[in-house]
Scaffold this motif. Structure first.
Motif, PDB file in Angstrom:
ATOM      1  N   ARG A   1       0.815  -1.219   0.000  1.00 25.33           N
ATOM      2  CA  ARG A   1       0.000   0.000   0.000  1.00 25.33           C
ATOM      3  C   ARG A   1       0.851   1.274   0.000  1.00 25.33           C
ATOM      4  N   VAL A   2       2.168   1.132   0.072  1.00 22.73           N
ATOM      5  CA  VAL A   2       3.044   2.304   0.120  1.00 22.73           C
ATOM      6  C   VAL A   2       3.783   2.417  -1.205  1.00 22.73           C
ATOM      7  N   HIS A   3       3.507   3.486  -1.942  1.00 26.10           N
ATOM      8  CA  HIS A   3       4.130   3.699  -3.243  1.00 26.10           C
ATOM      9  C   HIS A   3       4.531   5.157  -3.376  1.00 26.10           C
ATOM     10  N   ASN A   4       5.510   5.402  -4.228  1.00 27.63           N
ATOM     11  CA  ASN A   4       5.786   6.777  -4.620  1.00 27.63           C
ATOM     12  C   ASN A   4       4.770   7.186  -5.678  1.00 27.63           C
ATOM     13  N   MET A   5       4.309   8.418  -5.586  1.00 28.27           N
ATOM     14  CA  MET A   5       3.331   8.924  -6.549  1.00 28.27           C
ATOM     15  C   MET A   5       3.863  10.230  -7.124  1.00 28.27           C
ATOM     16  N   PHE A   6       3.827  10.341  -8.448  1.00 32.99           N
ATOM     17  CA  PHE A   6       4.347  11.511  -9.138  1.00 32.99           C
ATOM     18  C   PHE A   6       3.176  12.247  -9.787  1.00 32.99           C
ATOM     19  N   VAL A   7       2.938  13.462  -9.328  1.00 37.30           N
ATOM     20  CA  VAL A   7       1.820  14.276  -9.812  1.00 37.30           C
ATOM     21  C   VAL A   7       2.386  15.568 -10.383  1.00 37.30           C
ATOM     22  N   ILE A   8       1.951  15.953 -11.587  1.00 31.99           N
ATOM     23  CA  ILE A   8       2.436  17.174 -12.212  1.00 31.99           C
ATOM     24  C   ILE A   8       2.227  18.371 -11.281  1.00 31.99           C
ATOM     25  N   GLY A   9       3.304  19.150 -11.081  1.00 29.91           N
ATOM     26  CA  GLY A   9       3.224  20.339 -10.248  1.00 29.91           C
ATOM     27  C   GLY A   9       3.381  20.096  -8.764  1.00 29.91           C
ATOM     28  N   GLN A  10       3.654  18.824  -8.367  1.00 31.72           N
ATOM     29  CA  GLN A  10       3.781  18.479  -6.958  1.00 31.72           C
ATOM     30  C   GLN A  10       5.174  17.911  -6.674  1.00 31.72           C
ATOM     31  N   PRO A  11       5.646  18.015  -5.403  1.00 35.50           N
ATOM     32  CA  PRO A  11       6.829  17.236  -5.008  1.00 35.50           C
ATOM     33  C   PRO A  11       6.483  15.744  -5.046  1.00 35.50           C
ATOM     34  N   ILE A  12       7.470  14.905  -4.866  1.00 28.76           N
ATOM     35  CA  ILE A  12       7.224  13.457  -4.845  1.00 28.76           C
ATOM     36  C   ILE A  12       6.374  13.125  -3.621  1.00 28.76           C
ATOM     37  N   LEU A  13       5.311  12.383  -3.845  1.00 26.68           N
ATOM     38  CA  LEU A  13       4.364  12.018  -2.788  1.00 26.68           C
ATOM     39  C   LEU A  13       4.481  10.542  -2.467  1.00 26.68           C
ATOM     40  N   GLN A  14       3.911  10.159  -1.345  1.00 20.50           N
ATOM     41  CA  GLN A  14       3.791   8.754  -0.968  1.00 20.50           C
ATOM     42  C   GLN A  14       2.325   8.448  -0.686  1.00 20.50           C
ATOM     43  N   THR A  15       1.859   7.313  -1.210  1.00 14.04           N
ATOM     44  CA  THR A  15       0.484   6.903  -0.963  1.00 14.04           C
ATOM     45  C   THR A  15       0.374   6.294   0.426  1.00 14.04           C
ATOM     46  N   GLY A  16      -0.811   6.452   1.013  1.00 15.53           N
ATOM     47  CA  GLY A  16      -1.057   5.877   2.336  1.00 15.53           C
ATOM     48  C   GLY A  16      -2.391   5.157   2.362  1.00 15.53           C
ATOM     49  N   GLU A  17      -2.897   4.931   3.544  1.00 17.23           N
ATOM     50  CA  GLU A  17      -4.171   4.244   3.702  1.00 17.23           C
ATOM     51  C   GLU A  17      -5.325   5.109   3.189  1.00 17.23           C
ATOM     52  N   GLU A  18      -6.287   4.482   2.546  1.00 15.41           N
ATOM     53  CA  GLU A  18      -7.531   5.112   2.102  1.00 15.41           C
ATOM     54  C   GLU A  18      -7.288   6.346   1.221  1.00 15.41           C
ATOM     55  N   GLY A  19      -6.260   6.261   0.368  1.00 17.82           N
ATOM     56  CA  GLY A  19      -6.026   7.307  -0.610  1.00 17.82           C
ATOM     57  C   GLY A  19      -5.323   8.544  -0.094  1.00 17.82           C
ATOM     58  N   THR A  20      -4.882   8.536   1.173  1.00 18.82           N
ATOM     59  CA  THR A  20      -4.183   9.712   1.688  1.00 18.82           C
ATOM     60  C   THR A  20      -2.787   9.790   1.070  1.00 18.82           C
ATOM     61  N   LEU A  21      -2.337  11.015   0.890  1.00 22.00           N
ATOM     62  CA  LEU A  21      -1.024  11.253   0.305  1.00 22.00           C
ATOM     63  C   LEU A  21      -0.203  12.126   1.244  1.00 22.00           C
ATOM     64  N   ALA A  22       1.116  11.900   1.243  1.00 21.30           N
ATOM     65  CA  ALA A  22       2.018  12.701   2.064  1.00 21.30           C
ATOM     66  C   ALA A  22       3.277  12.988   1.246  1.00 21.30           C
ATOM     67  N   TYR A  23       3.945  14.105   1.569  1.00 20.26           N
ATOM     68  CA  TYR A  23       5.186  14.422   0.880  1.00 20.26           C
ATOM     69  C   TYR A  23       6.281  13.442   1.287  1.00 20.26           C
ATOM     70  N   ASN A  24       7.050  12.981   0.296  1.00 24.09           N
ATOM     71  CA  ASN A  24       8.167  12.087   0.557  1.00 24.09           C
ATOM     72  C   ASN A  24       9.365  12.940   0.967  1.00 24.09           C
TER      73      ASN A  24
END
Length: 404
Positions: free
Chosen positions: A20-43
């Motif tokens: 459930r923990v992945h790096n997520m790359f979104v245009i215009g954002q710093p590198i994010l990390q996925t969490g439980e129930e779709g929550t995202l946090a900065y890596n």
């Protein structure tokens, strides 16, 4: 028809124990990390990469993720959990909501502006394969960025990442050359960054000899950038770097940070195409041109190491102006070597260890008779001419025969 673009991509985690923990790359954002129930946090461990600017396919059907720091990540399809396309930022938000993702509540506005300004600063770079006749050599000295906290009786200083960078330009030097070795342009300015250590500021004061007030005025980042535009960039000469990787990236970053404070005319100069020549890459081509190595194999040789091999001595290393001068002489010497025809070696020729046959000396019997009359023995005469004593004896007694 509006072209679609990849708006976000989720990298599959290499550790199967954390599905459930992945790096997520979104245009215009710093590198994010996925969490439980779709929550995202900065890596936080990858904060130095800056903001995601592009997500594209290359010719090998791999995903290439570009960042505001000019870094990139390349992922094969098997390493990508999912990705989605969108045409605009509004579509991106809808796509994220549809996928069940929620962005972190606070997105640093400064980072967003920096990403936009970076796209406007020197957006078109042409890399030259040969050394131009007239050019400006640019070199930078850097300082590490720190965050300082005063806790009453204690000062705590820790390394910091400011707008995607761990270091900043401390000294910016440039020398322009055309036809001969006398510089036609000379630029040498220091940058006063509050995130530098006090020791860096003391170094700047020592090397410039300025008072504190004069130093802070001349080294103000905006003043340095405006002077660099007026004295260097507006001349439209190609820029020569020893290794442009850090120098050009941090120079663009500094311009992007202060972009809004520049005039429209200065911003227009920053938008114009720029030609550059990279001395380190040129050295690599000189090395690999005849030894069957691929040009993709880069040796990353240090400037002053190559200078030493070429008998060029820099007595004041790690000073931007002196290193710029060293770069000039080094690339000039490399250009001479590049124009020379290489020595293509053939198969090594092994020299025989067999002794060469002794040459026989041919002398007349009269010579032997003269030496004998002079008191030399038959053996001495024989040793001198490489013949037997009996041969000398016969020649002396029967002088009518020629001895070989």
């Amino acid at each position: 028809m509006v072209a679609m673009r990849i708006a976000f991509l989720v990298q599959r985690h290499a550790d199967k124990g954390h599905p459930r923990v992945h790096n997520m790359f979104v245009i215009g954002q710093p590198i994010l990390q996925t969490g439980e129930e779709g929550t995202l946090a900065y890596n936080k461990s990858m904060a130095g990469w800056g903001l995601v600017t592009t997500i594209t396919f290359d010719e090998h059907r791999r995903f290439v993720i570009g960042f505001s720091t000019d870094k990139n990540i390349v992922l094969n399809e098997k390493n990508v959990a999912t990705y989605e396309q969108a045409t605009t930022d509004d579509d991106l938000n809808q796509v994220l909501r549809h996928q069940g993702y929620q962005l972190p509540p606070v997105i640093p506005t400064a980072d967003k502006q920096l990403a936009q300004h970076l796209r406007q600063v020197l957006p078109t770079i042409q890399c030259l394969d040969s050394l131009p006749k007239a050019y400006v050599v640019v070199d930078c000295e850097f300082g590490i960025l720190f965050r300082t906290q005063n806790t009453g009786s204690q000062i705590i200083r820790e390394q910091a990442v400011t707008l995607g960078e761990k270091a900043g330009i401390f000294q910016l030097g440039a020398l322009g050359y055309a036809d001969d070795c006398t510089p036609m342009l000379n630029f040498n300015r220091y940058v006063d960054n509050p995130a530098f250590t006090p020791e860096m500021k003391l170094r700047g004061l020592r090397e410039t000899g300025l008072t504190l007030a004069a130093y802070e005025q001349q080294a103000a980042p905006l003043a340095v950038l405006q002077a660099f535009i007026a004295q260097i960039l507006c001349q439209h000469y190609p820029l020569v770097f020893w290794d442009r990787t850090n120098d050009l990236r941090l120079l663009r970053n500094l311009f992007a940070v202060h972009y809004d404070d520049l005039s429209t005319a200065e911003q227009r100069i920053l938008a114009e195409p720029l030609a550059i020549f990279d001395g380190s890459e040129y050295t690599n081509r000189v090395i690999t041109r005849s030894n069957h190595q691929r040009e993709s194999v880069h040796h990353y040789l240090p400037l002053n190491g190559v200078a030493g091999l070429l008998n060029v001595f820099n007595p004041n290393q790690h000073n931007a102006l002196w290193d710029a001068e060293t770069t000039h002489y080094v690339v000039q010497e490399l250009a001479k070597i590049h124009q020379m025809e290489p020595l293509i070696l053939g198969a090594p020729q092994v020299i025989s260890s067999q002794p060469k046959p002794r040459r026989t000396v041919s002398q007349s019997p009269a010579t032997f008779q003269e030496l004998r009359q002079a008191g030399q023995t038959y053996r001495e005469i024989a040793t001198r001419f490489g013949v037997s004593a009996s041969t000398v004896w016969r020649a002396v007694k029967h002088g009518g025969e020629r001895v070989n």
